[in-house]
Motif scaffolding. Sequence first.
Motif, PDB file in Angstrom:
ATOM      1  N   SER A 124      -3.911 -51.417   9.597  1.00  0.00           N
ATOM      2  CA  SER A 124      -2.723 -52.220   9.323  1.00  0.00           C
ATOM      3  C   SER A 124      -2.995 -53.393   8.383  1.00  0.00           C
ATOM      4  CB  SER A 124      -2.081 -52.733  10.625  1.00  0.00           C
ATOM      5  OG  SER A 124      -1.024 -53.613  10.354  1.00  0.00           O
ATOM      6  N   SER A 181       8.220 -50.658  13.339  1.00  0.00           N
ATOM      7  CA  SER A 181       7.671 -49.306  13.413  1.00  0.00           C
ATOM      8  C   SER A 181       8.203 -48.469  12.255  1.00  0.00           C
ATOM      9  CB  SER A 181       8.070 -48.652  14.734  1.00  0.00           C
ATOM     10  OG  SER A 181       9.452 -48.304  14.731  1.00  0.00           O
ATOM     11  N   GLY A 182       7.640 -47.284  12.113  1.00  0.00           N
ATOM     12  CA  GLY A 182       8.143 -46.363  11.108  1.00  0.00           C
ATOM     13  C   GLY A 182       9.435 -45.687  11.510  1.00  0.00           C
ATOM     14  N   TRP A 210       6.514 -41.960  20.205  1.00  0.00           N
ATOM     15  CA  TRP A 210       5.139 -42.401  20.464  1.00  0.00           C
ATOM     16  C   TRP A 210       5.047 -43.518  21.507  1.00  0.00           C
ATOM     17  CZ3 TRP A 210       4.607 -47.540  19.280  1.00  0.00           C
ATOM     18  CH2 TRP A 210       5.526 -48.076  18.381  1.00  0.00           C
ATOM     19  N   GLY A 262       0.024 -48.275   6.560  1.00  0.00           N
ATOM     20  CA  GLY A 262       1.238 -47.466   6.535  1.00  0.00           C
ATOM     21  C   GLY A 262       2.210 -47.966   5.483  1.00  0.00           C
ATOM     22  N   ASP A 265       4.640 -50.540   6.875  1.00  0.00           N
ATOM     23  CA  ASP A 265       4.032 -51.658   7.600  1.00  0.00           C
ATOM     24  C   ASP A 265       3.983 -52.882   6.693  1.00  0.00           C
ATOM     25  OD1 ASP A 265       2.534 -53.439   9.052  1.00  0.00           O
ATOM     26  OD2 ASP A 265       0.808 -52.118   9.304  1.00  0.00           O
ATOM     27  N   LEU A 293      -0.745 -44.267   5.040  1.00  0.00           N
ATOM     28  CA  LEU A 293      -0.030 -43.105   5.559  1.00  0.00           C
ATOM     29  C   LEU A 293       1.469 -43.248   5.348  1.00  0.00           C
ATOM     30  CD1 LEU A 293      -1.993 -42.657   8.920  1.00  0.00           C
ATOM     31  CD2 LEU A 293      -2.508 -41.708   6.659  1.00  0.00           C
ATOM     32  N   VAL A 296       4.503 -44.488   8.016  1.00  0.00           N
ATOM     33  CA  VAL A 296       3.940 -45.125   9.203  1.00  0.00           C
ATOM     34  C   VAL A 296       4.246 -46.620   9.177  1.00  0.00           C
ATOM     35  CG1 VAL A 296       1.783 -45.696  10.405  1.00  0.00           C
ATOM     36  CG2 VAL A 296       2.134 -43.405   9.469  1.00  0.00           C
ATOM     37  N   THR A 300      -0.159 -48.350  13.856  1.00  0.00           N
ATOM     38  CA  THR A 300      -0.803 -47.240  13.159  1.00  0.00           C
ATOM     39  C   THR A 300      -1.327 -46.149  14.089  1.00  0.00           C
ATOM     40  OG1 THR A 300      -1.668 -49.084  11.835  1.00  0.00           O
ATOM     41  CG2 THR A 300      -2.293 -46.860  11.164  1.00  0.00           C
ATOM     42  N   GLU A 303       1.435 -44.648  16.423  1.00  0.00           N
ATOM     43  CA  GLU A 303       2.475 -43.851  15.770  1.00  0.00           C
ATOM     44  C   GLU A 303       1.954 -42.499  15.306  1.00  0.00           C
ATOM     45  OE1 GLU A 303       5.102 -45.745  12.946  1.00  0.00           O
ATOM     46  OE2 GLU A 303       4.545 -47.740  13.664  1.00  0.00           O
ATOM     47  N   ARG A 304       0.744 -42.464  14.753  1.00  0.00           N
ATOM     48  CA  ARG A 304       0.184 -41.215  14.207  1.00  0.00           C
ATOM     49  C   ARG A 304      -1.236 -40.988  14.730  1.00  0.00           C
ATOM     50  NH1 ARG A 304       2.512 -40.073   9.068  1.00  0.00           N
ATOM     51  NH2 ARG A 304       4.766 -40.365   9.278  1.00  0.00           N
ATOM     52  N   GLU A 307      -3.489 -38.057  13.020  1.00  0.00           N
ATOM     53  CA  GLU A 307      -3.951 -38.354  11.664  1.00  0.00           C
ATOM     54  C   GLU A 307      -4.999 -39.455  11.661  1.00  0.00           C
ATOM     55  OE1 GLU A 307      -0.934 -38.692   8.474  1.00  0.00           O
ATOM     56  OE2 GLU A 307       0.491 -38.047  10.013  1.00  0.00           O
TER      57      GLU A 307
END
Length: 319
Positions: A124, A181-182, A210, A262, A265, A293, A296, A300, A303-304, A307
Amino acid sequence: MPEFRMIDCGDVTLRCAIEGSGPLAIMVHGFPESWYSWRHQIAPIAAAGFTACAIDVRGYGGSDKPPRVEDYTLEKIAGDLVGLADALSPGEPVVLIGHDWGAPIVWNTAFTRPDRIRAVAGLSVPFAGAPLRPFTEVFREHFTSQGRFFYQEYFQEPGVAEAEAEADPRRFVETMMYSISGDVPPGNYWDKPAGATFLQDLPVPQGVPWLSEADLDYYAGEFGASGFRGPLNRYRNHERDFEWLKPWQGKQLEQPCLFIGGTRDPATTLFGAVTDPVAMMRMFAPRVEGHVLDGVGHWTQQERPEEVNALLIDWLKRL
């Protein structure tokens, strides 16, 4: 489930969630989080051949909560990580992994103690070297003096943000996490006048895949028990942090580094100050590998997780 251990780090005792064996990899969370923010990373990192250790930072959860603002400087928290490394991996350099506030914590621990830290990963928040002025001066120039709200200014006066957050810890955590958030619809939710409260004008959280009800219950239980004073004190030490890091101005972070951010972010671009965080980081950390990403947001590794785990473990195995 990891094993929970209370580790004497010298100045404080930290609660640590530990799994696996092998070289030590310490995971450091941000605000408003806990060791639990690494719940998706602990077992995979352990399975990759490491001792995975996710901590509660001082002031959080099961760790010690010293009372004073000055107990939460970067220097003291970096000292906690060195003390933890000495306790769990005496004589052997360790790997640090951090997210949100945890990223500046691990960057600067590695920066100032290269003898104890062999590699460092930040999620982040990219590394931008030792600051040339306190961050309070920066946000007051660009936000406060313009009559604009900035969350870190709101956090400065002890007791104010604590009262808002502690009135309903679950709502505070859920709203904050959703708002950056994304998954949140695009919008200028933070463009509000100085004097606003933190939660004012933020969107009502909608369910995100998530962050489950059980996850929110865990965070709410942790902050309901520990309060927000210690976590918020971290934001009240920019001047002390600046003074501590002065001797490192103009120097580079020499160890292998991994950065994961992200596209949604705001911290990845340092609130819009940089367009390419990885290129910016190379000026201060020449051995960085970077990934941003798509889609995102700020959380981080939550959320994913798949990955992020793939990138982290590939990097760890190549150290």
